[in-house]
Write an enzyme that holds these catalytic residues in place. Structure first.
Site, PDB file in Angstrom:
ATOM      1  N   LYS A 184      -2.283   7.614   8.535  1.00  0.00           N
ATOM      2  CA  LYS A 184      -3.055   6.601   9.256  1.00  0.00           C
ATOM      3  C   LYS A 184      -4.001   7.268  10.261  1.00  0.00           C
ATOM      4  O   LYS A 184      -3.916   8.475  10.477  1.00  0.00           O
ATOM      5  CB  LYS A 184      -2.105   5.606   9.936  1.00  0.00           C
ATOM      6  CG  LYS A 184      -1.155   4.930   8.935  1.00  0.00           C
ATOM      7  CD  LYS A 184      -1.878   4.001   7.966  1.00  0.00           C
ATOM      8  CE  LYS A 184      -1.161   3.798   6.633  1.00  0.00           C
ATOM      9  NZ  LYS A 184       0.121   3.143   6.649  1.00  0.00           N
TER      10      LYS A 184
HETATM   11  C1  LIG Z   1       1.183   2.362   5.905  1.00  0.00           C
HETATM   12  C2  LIG Z   1       1.217   0.921   5.598  1.00  0.00           C
HETATM   13  C3  LIG Z   1       2.363   0.143   5.830  1.00  0.00           C
HETATM   14  C4  LIG Z   1       3.686   0.722   6.191  1.00  0.00           C
HETATM   15  O1  LIG Z   1       3.699   1.500   7.304  1.00  0.00           O
HETATM   16  P1  LIG Z   1       4.900   2.540   7.526  1.00  0.00           P
HETATM   17  O2  LIG Z   1       4.666   3.021   8.903  1.00  0.00           O
HETATM   18  O3  LIG Z   1       4.734   3.614   6.487  1.00  0.00           O
HETATM   19  O4  LIG Z   1       6.167   1.814   7.372  1.00  0.00           O
HETATM   20  C5  LIG Z   1       2.298  -1.208   5.608  1.00  0.00           C
HETATM   21  N1  LIG Z   1       1.182  -1.798   5.180  1.00  0.00           N
HETATM   22  C6  LIG Z   1       0.068  -1.092   4.928  1.00  0.00           C
HETATM   23  C7  LIG Z   1      -1.155  -1.812   4.467  1.00  0.00           C
HETATM   24  C8  LIG Z   1       0.049   0.296   5.110  1.00  0.00           C
HETATM   25  O5  LIG Z   1      -1.061   0.971   4.832  1.00  0.00           O
END
Ligand SMILES: *Cc1c(COP(=O)(O)O)cnc(C)c1O
Length: 381
Positions: A184
């Site tokens: 992210k």
């Molecule tokens: C990364 C992501 C998640 C989950 O996040 P985590 O921190 O990996 O649990 C959920 N929804 C979307 C759209 C994502 O890109």
């Protein structure tokens, strides 16, 4: 000389952050503590002072939001099929039924025109996703939610720092969920944050985060709901505290790199290949990803073969995402091919290209040159 392998993405962790993590490790307090509180306060400042709590993922955040909203067995939640599976898994985790609504082929986000037709008396909430950081139209979304009495859990895992009409995601809205997974725009290694509406919700979030426990005084403890183990460590929070002040700088750099992608894709030779580009938005999107849709009908090779050839040329790529409703878990609930044709078509052909702040403009040039070469060499006659 061969250029080094260009990964799809890679976090930027500076030396000051690494030193800060060392300090936390030496401090004697390494799990949830003062650094968690500091990170929550810093995030709250970015979210117009709304309560924010951090967790060990951006998945449990959404599950907890659903629980706080009272969503459970017998209820339906509307969401998009073009996301990471976490988005719909959390609906199943609380015992409710996910109802997928097809996407808009241009934004690749949930098609707002189709939401109302999917609402039934059992519908309680909507979970929209800002795919690649491109915000779902918040005006239209909340108009529907308010008219139909639905809660919204914004899956903003990808859109930290994106804006809707000049206001940052998280400043407004109902529940807003962020992720700090290493892919992210900023990371805590693993982690997430939930923006809540008031102190009552924030207290419930704290309970769901840690076994339902409420402590009072030196020896008082009560447990009146079943919570999980979703707390973030201070070590992870310290990583986040080193990342958050750099979010705007990271997002600006992503935007510059994306301008490079658009410029290089605008040449007549690349245009002729028929790649579908994302919306060229340079004001609101944090450019979490740069995704193209391959002109599959014109190609003699599959997407997997395109990815293998990019890999052989030293370039990583990814698929975000396969359509969720066609995974076994969801097929068993009755979903099948043809139910959501727009999402299925894009999911089969979409390709994510490398994008991260440490990339160079020359890297962008290399990606487009290699991809164009591969597509050009495998055109149907
Ligand atoms: C990364 C992501 C998640 C989950 O996040 P985590 O921190 O990996 O649990 C959920 N929804 C979307 C759209 C994502 O890109």
């Amino acid at each position: 000389m061969l250029a080094p392998y260009l990964p799809l993405t890679r976090p930027t962790i500076d030396e000051a952050t690494i030193a800060g993590v060392g300090e936390v490790l030496r401090s004697g307090w390494i799990t949830s503590g003062p650094k968690v509180k500091e990170l929550e306060a810093a995030l709250s400042l970015r979210c117009a002072g709304r309560p924010v709590r951090v967790f060990n993922s951006g998945t449990c955040t959404m599950e907890i939001a659903l629980r706080i909203a009272g969503v459970g067995p017998g209820h339906e939640v509307i969401t998009t099929p073009l996301s990471w599976v976490a988005t719909s898994h959390v609906i199943l985790e609380v015992g409710a039924r996910p109802v997928f609504v097809d996407i808009d082929p241009v934004t690749r986000n949930i098609d707002l025109d189709r939401i109302e037709a999917a609402i039934t008396p059992a519908t309680r909430a909507i979970i929209p996703v800002d795919l690649a950081g491109l915000p779902v139209d918040r005006d239209r979304l909340y108009a529907i939610a308010q008219r139909r009495g639905l809660r919204v859990i914004e899956d903003a895992a990808q859109s930290l720092g994106s804006r809707w009409r000049g206001r940052e995601i998280g400043e407004g809205g109902d529940f807003v969920s962020f992720s700090f997974h290493p892919n992210k725009n900023i990371t805590t290694i693993e982690g997430g944050a939930l923006v809540l509406n008031d102190e009552r919700e924030a207290r419930l979030a704290e309970q769901y985060r840690l076994q339902g426990v409420v402590r009072t005084g030196f020896d008082g403890m009560e447990v009146d709901l079943v919570g999980g183990k979703f707390n973030l460590t201070d070590v992870a929070a310290r990583v986040g505290l080193g990342q958050l002040p750099r979010l705007d700088e990271f997002n600006l750099r992503r935007r510059e790199l994306v301008r490079g992608y658009f410029e290089r894709c605008a040449t007549p030779a690349v245009r002729a290949l028929g790649l579908q580009l994302p919306i060229a938005d340079f004001t609101e999107t944090n450019w979490h990803m740069f995704q193209v849709v391959l002109p599959a009908e014109r190609l003699t090779i599959t997407r997997a073969e395109v990815m293998a050839k990019l890999h052989a040329a030293g370039i990583g790529s990814g698929v975000h995402y396969p359509a969720i409703h066609l995974f076994g878990v969801y097929r068993r609930l009755g979903w099948k091919e043809g139910d959501l044709p727009v999402a299925e078509g894009i999911a089969r052909r979409i390709l994510t290209l490398p994008l991260f702040p440490l990339m160079t403009d020359a890297d962008v040039g290399r990606v487009v040159e290699q991809l164009a070469g591969i597509l050009h060499a495998h055109q149907k006659s």
